[in-house]
Design a protein around this motif. Sequence first.
Motif, PDB file in Angstrom:
ATOM      1  N   PHE A 167       0.819  -1.212   0.000  1.00 17.50           N
ATOM      2  CA  PHE A 167       0.000   0.000   0.000  1.00 17.50           C
ATOM      3  C   PHE A 167       0.854   1.263   0.000  1.00 17.50           C
ATOM      4  CE2 PHE A 167      -2.793  -3.284   1.598  1.00 17.50           C
ATOM      5  CZ  PHE A 167      -3.991  -3.018   0.955  1.00 17.50           C
ATOM      6  N   GLY A 168       2.157   1.116   0.043  1.00 17.31           N
ATOM      7  CA  GLY A 168       3.059   2.253  -0.038  1.00 17.31           C
ATOM      8  C   GLY A 168       3.228   2.973   1.285  1.00 17.31           C
ATOM      9  N   ALA A 169       4.448   3.344   1.591  1.00 13.72           N
ATOM     10  CA  ALA A 169       4.751   4.122   2.795  1.00 13.72           C
ATOM     11  C   ALA A 169       4.920   5.585   2.409  1.00 13.72           C
ATOM     12  CB  ALA A 169       6.018   3.603   3.474  1.00 13.72           C
ATOM     13  N   ALA A 170       4.429   6.480   3.262  1.00 16.69           N
ATOM     14  CA  ALA A 170       4.429   7.913   2.935  1.00 16.69           C
ATOM     15  C   ALA A 170       5.841   8.439   2.705  1.00 16.69           C
ATOM     16  CB  ALA A 170       3.743   8.694   4.056  1.00 16.69           C
ATOM     17  N   TYR A 171       6.788   7.968   3.481  1.00 18.38           N
ATOM     18  CA  TYR A 171       8.160   8.473   3.357  1.00 18.38           C
ATOM     19  C   TYR A 171       8.743   8.150   1.987  1.00 18.38           C
ATOM     20  CZ  TYR A 171      13.157   9.015   4.224  1.00 18.38           C
ATOM     21  OH  TYR A 171      14.486   9.367   4.133  1.00 18.38           O
ATOM     22  N   TYR A 172       8.560   6.917   1.526  1.00 19.06           N
ATOM     23  CA  TYR A 172       9.117   6.525   0.228  1.00 19.06           C
ATOM     24  C   TYR A 172       8.348   7.172  -0.919  1.00 19.06           C
ATOM     25  CZ  TYR A 172      11.215   3.063   3.285  1.00 19.06           C
ATOM     26  OH  TYR A 172      11.888   2.473   4.314  1.00 19.06           O
ATOM     27  N   ILE A 173       7.056   7.372  -0.738  1.00 14.29           N
ATOM     28  CA  ILE A 173       6.280   8.099  -1.756  1.00 14.29           C
ATOM     29  C   ILE A 173       6.794   9.525  -1.880  1.00 14.29           C
ATOM     30  CG2 ILE A 173       3.995   9.010  -2.314  1.00 14.29           C
ATOM     31  CD1 ILE A 173       2.818   6.502  -0.979  1.00 14.29           C
ATOM     32  N   PHE A 174       7.093  10.146  -0.760  1.00 19.51           N
ATOM     33  CA  PHE A 174       7.632  11.509  -0.777  1.00 19.51           C
ATOM     34  C   PHE A 174       8.978  11.565  -1.494  1.00 19.51           C
ATOM     35  CE2 PHE A 174      10.561  14.466   1.363  1.00 19.51           C
ATOM     36  CZ  PHE A 174       9.986  15.669   0.963  1.00 19.51           C
ATOM     37  N   LEU A 175       9.874  10.623  -1.212  1.00 15.62           N
ATOM     38  CA  LEU A 175      11.180  10.613  -1.875  1.00 15.62           C
ATOM     39  C   LEU A 175      11.037  10.476  -3.384  1.00 15.62           C
ATOM     40  CD1 LEU A 175      13.406   8.373   0.459  1.00 15.62           C
ATOM     41  CD2 LEU A 175      13.440  10.856   0.238  1.00 15.62           C
ATOM     42  N   LEU A 176      10.210   9.557  -3.821  1.00 16.62           N
ATOM     43  CA  LEU A 176      10.039   9.333  -5.252  1.00 16.62           C
ATOM     44  C   LEU A 176       9.315  10.497  -5.915  1.00 16.62           C
ATOM     45  CD1 LEU A 176       9.166   5.530  -5.203  1.00 16.62           C
ATOM     46  CD2 LEU A 176      11.281   6.579  -6.005  1.00 16.62           C
ATOM     47  N   ARG A 177       8.363  11.106  -5.220  1.00 17.19           N
ATOM     48  CA  ARG A 177       7.677  12.269  -5.778  1.00 17.19           C
ATOM     49  C   ARG A 177       8.670  13.396  -6.040  1.00 17.19           C
ATOM     50  NH1 ARG A 177       6.054  17.026  -3.426  1.00 17.19           N
ATOM     51  NH2 ARG A 177       4.330  18.147  -4.458  1.00 17.19           N
ATOM     52  N   GLN A 178       9.576  13.633  -5.101  1.00 22.33           N
ATOM     53  CA  GLN A 178      10.575  14.687  -5.295  1.00 22.33           C
ATOM     54  C   GLN A 178      11.457  14.387  -6.494  1.00 22.33           C
ATOM     55  OE1 GLN A 178       8.752  16.692  -3.165  1.00 22.33           O
ATOM     56  NE2 GLN A 178      10.754  17.682  -3.140  1.00 22.33           N
ATOM     57  N   PHE A 179      11.773  13.118  -6.702  1.00 17.55           N
ATOM     58  CA  PHE A 179      12.600  12.750  -7.850  1.00 17.55           C
ATOM     59  C   PHE A 179      11.826  12.909  -9.147  1.00 17.55           C
ATOM     60  CE2 PHE A 179      14.599   9.983 -10.901  1.00 17.55           C
ATOM     61  CZ  PHE A 179      15.964  10.179 -10.670  1.00 17.55           C
ATOM     62  N   PHE A 180      10.579  12.463  -9.173  1.00 16.15           N
ATOM     63  CA  PHE A 180       9.773  12.565 -10.392  1.00 16.15           C
ATOM     64  C   PHE A 180       9.554  14.017 -10.795  1.00 16.15           C
ATOM     65  CE2 PHE A 180       7.513   8.289  -9.417  1.00 16.15           C
ATOM     66  CZ  PHE A 180       8.670   7.626  -9.778  1.00 16.15           C
ATOM     67  N   MET A 181       9.431  14.912  -9.820  1.00 12.74           N
ATOM     68  CA  MET A 181       9.222  16.317 -10.134  1.00 12.74           C
ATOM     69  C   MET A 181      10.448  16.949 -10.786  1.00 12.74           C
ATOM     70  SD  MET A 181       7.096  17.583  -6.756  1.00 12.74           S
ATOM     71  CE  MET A 181       7.037  19.288  -7.325  1.00 12.74           C
ATOM     72  N   GLY A 182      11.607  16.331 -10.614  1.00 10.85           N
ATOM     73  CA  GLY A 182      12.823  16.853 -11.235  1.00 10.85           C
ATOM     74  C   GLY A 182      13.013  16.420 -12.675  1.00 10.85           C
ATOM     75  N   ILE A 183      12.192  15.491 -13.166  1.00 13.69           N
ATOM     76  CA  ILE A 183      12.283  15.055 -14.557  1.00 13.69           C
ATOM     77  C   ILE A 183      11.586  16.089 -15.434  1.00 13.69           C
ATOM     78  CG2 ILE A 183      11.620  13.250 -16.190  1.00 13.69           C
ATOM     79  CD1 ILE A 183      11.755  11.256 -13.900  1.00 13.69           C
ATOM     80  N   PRO A 184      12.238  16.566 -16.500  1.00 13.54           N
ATOM     81  CA  PRO A 184      11.628  17.619 -17.346  1.00 13.54           C
ATOM     82  C   PRO A 184      10.260  17.214 -17.879  1.00 13.54           C
ATOM     83  CG  PRO A 184      13.936  17.305 -17.912  1.00 13.54           C
ATOM     84  CD  PRO A 184      13.585  16.206 -16.954  1.00 13.54           C
ATOM     85  N   TYR A 185       9.331  18.140 -17.793  1.00 17.60           N
ATOM     86  CA  TYR A 185       7.973  17.876 -18.266  1.00 17.60           C
ATOM     87  C   TYR A 185       7.919  17.791 -19.789  1.00 17.60           C
ATOM     88  CZ  TYR A 185       5.838  18.439 -13.684  1.00 17.60           C
ATOM     89  OH  TYR A 185       5.458  18.268 -12.378  1.00 17.60           O
ATOM     90  N   GLU A 186       8.927  18.358 -20.481  1.00 14.75           N
ATOM     91  CA  GLU A 186       8.929  18.316 -21.941  1.00 14.75           C
ATOM     92  C   GLU A 186       8.976  16.878 -22.452  1.00 14.75           C
ATOM     93  OE1 GLU A 186      10.107  22.238 -20.597  1.00 14.75           O
ATOM     94  OE2 GLU A 186      10.813  20.215 -20.130  1.00 14.75           O
ATOM     95  N   LEU A 187       9.634  15.987 -21.709  1.00 15.84           N
ATOM     96  CA  LEU A 187       9.724  14.593 -22.139  1.00 15.84           C
ATOM     97  C   LEU A 187       8.342  13.938 -22.154  1.00 15.84           C
ATOM     98  CD1 LEU A 187      12.905  13.422 -20.168  1.00 15.84           C
ATOM     99  CD2 LEU A 187      12.731  13.923 -22.606  1.00 15.84           C
ATOM    100  N   THR A 188       7.597  14.131 -21.067  1.00 16.58           N
ATOM    101  CA  THR A 188       6.278  13.499 -21.000  1.00 16.58           C
ATOM    102  C   THR A 188       5.265  14.187 -21.906  1.00 16.58           C
ATOM    103  OG1 THR A 188       5.792  14.854 -19.051  1.00 16.58           O
ATOM    104  CG2 THR A 188       6.669  12.663 -18.664  1.00 16.58           C
ATOM    105  N   GLU A 189       5.390  15.505 -22.075  1.00  6.40           N
ATOM    106  CA  GLU A 189       4.456  16.210 -22.951  1.00  6.40           C
ATOM    107  C   GLU A 189       4.617  15.764 -24.398  1.00  6.40           C
ATOM    108  OE1 GLU A 189       2.007  18.110 -22.114  1.00  6.40           O
ATOM    109  OE2 GLU A 189       2.482  17.994 -19.980  1.00  6.40           O
TER     110      GLU A 189
END
Length: 294
Positions: A167-189
Amino acid sequence: MANFATALRPGGRAARMRRSSVSRSLRSIVKHGLLMLAGLFFLGPFAYLLLTSVKSIDEIFAVPFVWWPERFYWDNYSNAVNAIPFFQYTLNTVFISMMCVLGELLAAPLVAYGFARIPFKGRNILFMIMMGTIMLPSQTTMIPLYVLYNKMDLVNTFWPLILPAFFGAAYYIFLLRQFFMGIPYELTESAKIDGASEFRIYWQMILPLSKPALFTVGLLVFLGSWKDYQMPLIYLNDPAKWTLSVGLKAFIGEYNIEWGMLMAAAALFTIPIVMLYFFVQKVFIQGITLTGMK
């Protein structure tokens, strides 16, 4: 000539550069010296553990204290392995740890991707609520969870130790969210323009770019599950299902403690984790560093 003469003066540029170089060298020496002292301070208990594990019982309780054993008493290791079902406990611990890693790597990145890359109404509120769960002490949910698992007839099984990871732990979700936000949005767009779905972007683009962060999360989950003592002690009643952390208490009797065998078993319990960290420390530090950058 005038500039050359100025550089040769005691207060000239060359002298200032030499003083700056000496100052940097002194600061580096002091900094590394302090780090070495701190390292020795944290290494002390582990060294004491290893040395005590190869001492005889007389040397363990000798007065004055004996730092280096006169003869390495390796029988402590064989006696410790034979005194308890050590390998069975090891298999139980490895199984639980690997299942927790699998569950966390399936659930946490998926939730983190939703919070980081998919805009929806109430996203920030849900994220703050999730982060608020980190502040809840485990003691507040211990009894309700035990009652829930008991009603589901899951007590004395591995499921209470494994299911929370899926079900996911909040701490690890937070770490991965911070990493995902650093990936340029131009790639996904650009992928969306080409017709890629959100799950395809997540699976074929985000996850391959997030290997350092995923590796770090997996390592943290493995270490936390490997050394966990409280949860196996609560939910596992059958000694055949115990983990290593719980099995070590077999050396602590009502009237005496087998210190030699206890230290030997604790060393066998700790050494794999230390070796694992030395082999993967580069990727681990890289993942931690990149996770904190946006």
